[in-house]
Enzyme design. Sequence first.
Site, PDB file in Angstrom:
ATOM      1  N   HIS A  76       0.826  -1.202   0.000  1.00  0.00           N
ATOM      2  CA  HIS A  76       0.000   0.000   0.000  1.00  0.00           C
ATOM      3  C   HIS A  76       0.875   1.273   0.000  1.00  0.00           C
ATOM      4  O   HIS A  76       0.722   2.149  -0.850  1.00  0.00           O
ATOM      5  CB  HIS A  76      -0.923  -0.040   1.234  1.00  0.00           C
ATOM      6  CG  HIS A  76      -1.832   1.139   1.360  1.00  0.00           C
ATOM      7  ND1 HIS A  76      -3.154   1.095   0.974  1.00  0.00           N
ATOM      8  CD2 HIS A  76      -1.619   2.395   1.820  1.00  0.00           C
ATOM      9  CE1 HIS A  76      -3.703   2.275   1.190  1.00  0.00           C
ATOM     10  NE2 HIS A  76      -2.805   3.078   1.709  1.00  0.00           N
ATOM     11  N   GLU A  77       1.834   1.330   0.921  1.00  0.00           N
ATOM     12  CA  GLU A  77       2.697   2.515   1.007  1.00  0.00           C
ATOM     13  C   GLU A  77       3.599   2.617  -0.221  1.00  0.00           C
ATOM     14  O   GLU A  77       3.898   3.724  -0.687  1.00  0.00           O
ATOM     15  CB  GLU A  77       3.529   2.504   2.292  1.00  0.00           C
ATOM     16  CG  GLU A  77       2.725   2.573   3.586  1.00  0.00           C
ATOM     17  CD  GLU A  77       1.746   3.746   3.653  1.00  0.00           C
ATOM     18  OE1 GLU A  77       2.061   4.828   3.111  1.00  0.00           O
ATOM     19  OE2 GLU A  77       0.659   3.571   4.232  1.00  0.00           O
TER      20      GLU A  77
HETATM   21 ZN    ZN Z   1      -2.827   5.130   2.123  1.00  0.00          ZN
END
Ligand code: ZN
Length: 265
Positions: A76-77
């Site tokens: 996600h990051e």
């Molecule tokens: Zn996020």
Amino acid sequence: PLSDDVDARVLARGTAGFCGADLANLVNEAALNAARYNQKTVTMQDFEFAKDKVMMGSERRSLVINEEEKQITAIHEAGHALLGVELEHSDPVHKVTIIPRGMALGVTQQLPEDDKHNYSSEYLHDQVAVLLGGRIAEEITNTTVTTGAGNDLDRVTELARRMVCEWGMSEAVGPLTFGRKEGEEIFLGRDIVQHKDYSEDTAIRIDQEIKRIVTDNYDRARSVLTEKKSELLRIAEELLTREVLSGDQVKRIVSGQSLEEPATS
Ligand code: ZN
């Protein structure tokens, strides 16, 4: 005393919006951190530590996170970070981490290059794309789509709404300001009330335009992340081993260089 490496300009860019008490708190936390390690001077690293603590809450290393959650957070990051580096008009990536803090399991920090008082349309579109990047990264790697993206999506919708209603950035709707805020209501201490001064037709057009801005940037972000999927996976992999990557390290990964030295911050 302050160490020579303390750069007030870099600190100022990262603490935009801090009030006097926040800044006092920041200096205090930095000094405490220096004292904890018996340093004679307060270094930039102490300020960096203090800034993260003041802005995002203490690190929660005691929080038990299973491997799958960690993996999802890293992907996600990595999505946010890769887009932050790739998109020309977005704020530069300062650092990415998967160390949980406050309510967040991970954070991608961007630092504006200068004090921005006016936002260009290109900049805002890129910010929307960067915010969508976390969710898209999960999708294209078939990682379970998490509720972690909820806050990103709220921010995306809010940004797109302001682009259309406040900043006149939609041609279809026109350069008008809608839903002006009622000063009196604020004065009375109530919540800011959006004053509806437009027709149902306009309301529908506004909704369509918000949707269009989000969809266009979703497609744009998705094509970048799909094309650079191997870089995306490498950023996630490095995040899993190092927990923190600087903006420079992310850039080095994207340009295919190796990361010899360990993470510094
Ligand atoms: Zn996020």
